[in-house]
Scaffold this motif. Sequence first.
Motif, PDB file in Angstrom:
ATOM      1  N   GLY A   1       0.410  -0.661   0.164  1.00 54.60           N
ATOM      2  CA  GLY A   1       0.189  -0.012   0.117  1.00 54.60           C
ATOM      3  C   GLY A   1       0.655   1.090  -0.043  1.00 54.60           C
ATOM      4  O   GLY A   1       2.176   1.361   0.648  1.00 54.60           O
ATOM      5  N   ILE A   2       0.304   2.025  -0.240  1.00 51.29           N
ATOM      6  CA  ILE A   2       1.297   3.816  -0.384  1.00 51.29           C
ATOM      7  C   ILE A   2      -0.068   4.687   0.761  1.00 51.29           C
ATOM      8  O   ILE A   2      -1.336   4.762   0.839  1.00 51.29           O
ATOM      9  CB  ILE A   2       0.603   4.046  -1.898  1.00 51.29           C
ATOM     10  N   ILE A   3       0.751   4.710   1.865  1.00 48.44           N
ATOM     11  CA  ILE A   3       0.287   6.064   2.480  1.00 48.44           C
ATOM     12  C   ILE A   3      -0.075   7.025   2.391  1.00 48.44           C
ATOM     13  O   ILE A   3      -0.966   8.232   2.131  1.00 48.44           O
ATOM     14  CB  ILE A   3       1.194   6.008   3.806  1.00 48.44           C
ATOM     15  N   ALA A   4       1.228   7.913   2.140  1.00 46.31           N
ATOM     16  CA  ALA A   4       1.017   9.573   1.045  1.00 46.31           C
ATOM     17  C   ALA A   4       2.357   9.237  -0.363  1.00 46.31           C
ATOM     18  O   ALA A   4       2.919   8.650   0.187  1.00 46.31           O
ATOM     19  CB  ALA A   4       1.090   9.934   2.346  1.00 46.31           C
ATOM     20  N   GLU A   5       1.979   9.770  -0.700  1.00 45.93           N
ATOM     21  CA  GLU A   5       3.062  10.758  -1.755  1.00 45.93           C
ATOM     22  C   GLU A   5       3.156  12.450  -1.716  1.00 45.93           C
ATOM     23  O   GLU A   5       2.164  12.853  -1.649  1.00 45.93           O
ATOM     24  CB  GLU A   5       2.390  10.281  -3.532  1.00 45.93           C
TER      25      GLU A   5
END
Length: 416
Positions: A40-44
């Motif tokens: 998963g990607i938490i933040a960019e």
Amino acid sequence: MNKYLTSKLLLLLFLIFMSACNKDDTPFEEPEETNRYLSGIIAEKRIDKTEIVAQVVNFAASQGIDVPEELLISLICNVDVAAIEYKTTGVDGKQVTASGVIAIPEGTISYDHLLSIQHGTLDMEEAPSTQLFYYEMMPVISGHIVVMADYLGYGSSQTPDRQHPYLHNKLTGTVCADMIEAAREYLKYKSITENDDDLELFGYSQGGQATIATLLELENRGQAESIRAAYAGGGAYDLVNTLEIFTSPEIGSLSYMRTGYAPYLIRGMVYGEQLTVSDENLYTPQIIDEGLNEMFSTRPLSEWHNALGNDITKVLHPDFFAAPTYNNNKDVLSVIEALRKNSLVNTSLQPQTPIVLYHSPKDDFVPYSNAVNAHKLWQSSTLVDLSMPSHVLGGVEFMLRYMGLWELIGPILNIN
């Protein structure tokens, strides 16, 4: 690291490094379900250079330094950062979700190596993935794609009782090695092409120990040929010797400003090795009577030092100072054995990768003997003495040496 020194270092680095800047309009998508590690990607976030310039100019002004904004704008570049989650192995051998952060020079479309930076000891609230851009990731400015794991117990893998397998070899190496693989999957998802799978490893203090632990894990996975070199500074590679130094009659009663590291290490070994022990057998009656051991599972590490005081003999159970039998205290003996097992100098594996060890002979936190003992055993290693008079300042010198800037910036810092 001292905030003044950190900010001063950042200012100097920003003034020197140059990167090419191009807009990357890759749309956001969820990672593929077929990924082995990335979950998963938490933040960019894109850190705009105007934001960086404003921070640098404001700091410079507070120090009486006039820095032209136009000059900074022309020298630095935006940086893309991403906090991700990935799958790794927990202390019980089961799968756990961990987190970390990746920093990429804006405009990067391909890469021929990754720089895995293992961070120093932090409060759990300061996990790199929560900060997005942690100062130890500064080499991104010079063109590296930087990968940094939070470590188990930090970020997404934080436990309610604040457990972290501090300086545990296998668990540390595994979580960092898996983060590298997750970073590769993230970069693929961002359509950034991998031209070569080369790696460099870098870390100071806890990060120095973690760098060698990661190196050994990667070599054990058959990836030695991909690792260009490992740069480890100020690390604790001989945990038993380190304990012996701080519990020796000559040193044990002296003032030590970071006594909280002692229970942090004990808890790390107990958690990592899944030991069953009693606090009453590991800490002084005073610590137990005052309930100070309760904060180990409730409060940040930075608060432990002041609460425990500067005398380690008033923190550790008296049996820790009774080597070699330790008065047959079974819990102390279990911790000693865990330290021996997790001392990198005791590994049966001989590192194949070139290792450059950096350590200040005047280090006031991590005994210099750690580097000396490791260098004697690791045939592929080189030992470089840092000139700075303390552990913290040694970290500044270490980073500048790695970036090829020590000869230029060292005299400017003028630190005694």
